[in-house]
Design an enzyme around this catalytic site. Sequence first.
Site, short mmCIF file in Angstrom:
data_model
loop_
_atom_site.label_atom_id
_atom_site.label_comp_id
_atom_site.label_asym_id
_atom_site.label_seq_id
_atom_site.Cartn_x
_atom_site.Cartn_y
_atom_site.Cartn_z
N GLU A 145 31.05 -48.07 -34.11
CA GLU A 145 30.66 -48.11 -35.53
C GLU A 145 31.26 -49.31 -36.27
O GLU A 145 31.99 -49.15 -37.24
CB GLU A 145 31.00 -46.80 -36.22
CG GLU A 145 30.22 -45.63 -35.66
CD GLU A 145 30.33 -44.36 -36.51
OE1 GLU A 145 31.33 -44.20 -37.22
OE2 GLU A 145 29.40 -43.54 -36.43
N GLU A 303 25.33 -40.47 -31.10
CA GLU A 303 26.12 -39.33 -31.56
C GLU A 303 25.31 -38.50 -32.54
O GLU A 303 24.56 -39.04 -33.36
CB GLU A 303 27.38 -39.77 -32.31
CG GLU A 303 28.39 -40.57 -31.53
CD GLU A 303 29.59 -40.96 -32.39
OE1 GLU A 303 29.83 -40.32 -33.43
OE2 GLU A 303 30.25 -41.95 -32.03
C1 GLA Z 1 31.59 -41.24 -36.02
C2 GLA Z 1 32.48 -41.75 -34.92
C3 GLA Z 1 33.07 -40.70 -34.08
C4 GLA Z 1 33.46 -39.50 -34.89
C5 GLA Z 1 32.29 -39.00 -35.67
C6 GLA Z 1 32.60 -37.77 -36.47
O1 GLA Z 1 30.28 -41.23 -35.72
O2 GLA Z 1 31.83 -42.71 -34.12
O3 GLA Z 1 34.19 -41.23 -33.43
O4 GLA Z 1 34.50 -39.84 -35.75
O5 GLA Z 1 31.91 -40.01 -36.57
O6 GLA Z 1 31.49 -37.38 -37.23
#
Ligand code: GLA
Length: 662
Positions: A145, A303
């Site tokens: 991210e 994710e």
């Molecule tokens: C992000 C991060 C993860 C985690 C999620 C929790 O997407 O990439 O490491 O922290 O949020 O929602």
Amino acid sequence: MSKIGYGGDYNPEQWPREVWDRDYEAFALAGIDTLTVGVFAWAHLQPAEDRYDFTVLDAIVERACAEGKRIVLATPSGAMPPWLAHAYPDACRVDFEGRRHVYGQRHNACPSSPDFRRLAVALADRLAERYGDVPAVVAWHVGNEFGGSCWCPLCGRGFRDWLRRRHGDLDRLNHAWNTAFWSHTFTDWEQIPPPNALSEHWRGPDHTAFQGITLDYRRFQSDALLAGFLAEKAALRAHVPDTPVTTNLMGLYQPVDYHRWAPHLDFASWDNYPPDHASPARMALAHGLVRGLKDGAPFWVMEQTPSTTASRDVNPVKRPGVLRLWSWQSVAHGADAVLYFQMRSSRGACEKYHGAVLDHSGRTDTRVFREVAAVGAEFARLGDVTLGARTPARVALLVDWDSWWAVELSDGPNRAVRYPDVLTAYHRALWQANAALDVVPVTADLSGYDVVVAPLLHLVKGDLPDRIAAVLARGGSFLTTVLSGRVDEDDNAFLTDGPFADLLGLRVEETDAQGADVVNPVAFGGRSYAARHVFELIVAEGGTDVLGTYGADFYAGTPAITRRGNAWYVGTLLDDAGVAAVVRSVLDHHGLAGPLADVPDVEVAERVTPEGERLLFVLNHGATTVTVPCPAAGVDLLGGGDLAAGDDLVLVPTAVVLLRCQ
Ligand code: GLA
Ligand code: ZN
């Protein structure tokens, strides 16, 4: 790959070995085949600058291979270890207020820090050298991210270098930034500081005295983060010639211009955490945006949470069936993998109450686990049917980060105008109409589209007006809105009526703004819609049809919605019903409203397989059961059985139908 990838973030280094056995028993029950490992593993992979230790990752990779799982191997640069920040304070960011941060949190390295870059690249290099030929590694995941901004002296220097490359010389730069205003003429590159609370800004990151400077800084920061990604990617590529390299994006994420990143991603992926439970349209928009990064090629949901997030003030669980519905929605919009964060709930720290496939009890007889396993079983049964399939869109929605930044940095006409709000309003109307849609950058080839929708296209660059003109010339439609076509790529006003004036057959003479409580009714198509915030006073040329007019104020009776040929303009911010009415008129002209366009909350999305088979996804996001006519004849791949066009489809809330059309 022979099926939709299923699994997600897995952090066994945070758990004792006996837990690993239980993990794999659960993975087998849930149909989990893809594990993302190593995302935040820096501290144990490199406990000190001069010491690497791959023992645990070796075991993790060996075990995953032995269990037949596919591995997404991450470089751990999303979170630096304490020793790094301690040894190299320059690796920590300076914030908008000018404060140098010390060690803490994650996603916070200065993108211009040579020490951070050197260490991140060295570790990527070692990882690729060690695991580059492991066949189970199906993708590399750089960092995590990427985002945020830094205003440190290193970034200041990087900014000046970036400016030299962009503008060439100071005359060009002074012209671009209109520095004659307020005596800002720069006579030496070293005079240029990063724009923040200590320099050009007041009242926060969106309020700047010089929009051009801040706009360039946003571009620079996006590029600086990208440079970090590229440096790690190059290190991986030295050992790994073919395996795709990606990173997990965040959808409509303002600080990073994903269109500038797109060419460098081997495939696109993103993390789907909608802000609320009423976001199916917004998720569809983000899926489309991510798919649009790679010309419509399938992407991954890297994710999503199986149940709840933890980072919001209030974190509801996903209601029964929602996980399945949203997973299929991802597939409907082009996902070839649907992954979770994460496999097992953290024991401590800020994500201890974040949902996971396995909660703290580790039980597999929970509601969440059962729902995860049910989706896993469906994906397994379906096999490869959807893989590689594309969306046959004839409608394009243009998204542009420069416009997003420029319109929100603007002093005047109204700070209430937020780019995502307007974008999502127009998108929602297209989505409600179930129009097959691509979400594309302004540089996209528009020759395959019959309708191009460009909400709030404030900043216009390149040859876009010519490409829009070509769409219109071959009978296509163009729809744009209030505050579009106002500034050039440097955020300076056009010294004409704007690049779309001729196409639209109008000019905007004045722009009125009012508080949110002021409504000006706009009559359109026999109905009245509420317009708010910004009201352009339009002078329409002869030959331009005035389709909607303001109902109040000194400009009552003047144009608010116009059309010249197939070029549509909406000179105000209409309520959702008004946007829907305009969008529907445009779509209907081309017969491009999709199936079940008038059934609220029922989404229909189409994918076409490489073999030319049509797959139709019907999803009920509503809270009530509806019975609708089946939009096409086909085989119901999830429920089983044949359906004829027009058959009653009973869609309970969260229902998903996947039709292989005949
Ligand atoms: C992000 C991060 C993860 C985690 C999620 C929790 O997407 O990439 O490491 O922290 O949020 O929602
Ligand atoms: Zn910095």
